[in-house]
Design an enzyme around this catalytic site. Sequence first.
Site, short mmCIF file in Angstrom:
data_model
loop_
_atom_site.label_atom_id
_atom_site.label_comp_id
_atom_site.label_asym_id
_atom_site.label_seq_id
_atom_site.Cartn_x
_atom_site.Cartn_y
_atom_site.Cartn_z
CB THR A 70 -6.27 -51.83 42.64
OG1 THR A 70 -6.26 -50.98 43.79
CG2 THR A 70 -7.57 -52.61 42.61
CG LEU A 103 -8.64 -51.22 38.45
CD1 LEU A 103 -8.36 -52.71 38.27
CD2 LEU A 103 -9.56 -50.99 39.63
CG ASP A 104 -4.90 -48.00 43.13
OD1 ASP A 104 -4.17 -48.96 43.41
OD2 ASP A 104 -5.99 -47.78 43.72
CB ALA A 105 0.23 -48.94 40.36
#
Length: 246
Positions: free
Chosen positions: A114, A110-112
């Site tokens: 999210t 997951l991106d930071a």
Amino acid sequence: MAEEGVRLQKVLSQAGIASRRVAERMIVDGRVEVDGHIITELGTRVNPDESVIRVDGVRVRVNDDMVYLALNKPVGMYSTMSDELGRPCIGDVVEHRVRGNKNLFHVGRLDADTEGLILLTNDGELAHRLMHPSYEVPKTYLATVTGKVPKGVGKTLREGVELEDGPAHVDDFALVDALPGKSLVRITLHEGRNRIVRRLLEHIGFPVEALVRTAIGEVTLGEQKPETIRVLTRKEIGELYKAVGL
């Protein structure tokens, strides 16, 4: 079946499935499968390190060295086991809360920005299959988007839109709640391209303000709080095996 090995009811008991007496009843009732064959004889011996054992169709984990965890990654944390810049990452949480964590794979990057569910395991084959797009394991997200989402958006996303790196579509879409100037939507899709949910929604005119992944396959976040880790249940592990054909 080879004479050497461990009695099947003992393997089931040691795996926490049931007491030996109940395990024996399961075998006699035809509920136990070994390497694709239903076993009904109580004297059957198996090699727990090699045999694939299922009860009621769900695979049984018999290796005590295997670790299967669910992490709720908070916003601002990176989906890496270490970070050269010293930024907070999931490896920090694992280091403080999981013993013998050196060989864990993280599944579901997951991106930071999210929040949400990431799986952690040292089962390399399971991790590889869960991450491989050919197995099409669905992932579900709750997204808070700017604006009022009209009818027809779900149909558009299910049919697919053209992004800069190729076409993309969702498996399921639902409007969960309408808020002043915002909407809460649920999206399920099985591909894992970088920031795919954000890009899909922005493409159709609804920028994401907040995003949470709530499920990977049959494993759900539930009431699990951010930055906490829990051990997957036997049923959840079995469902993951089933989803990727193990």
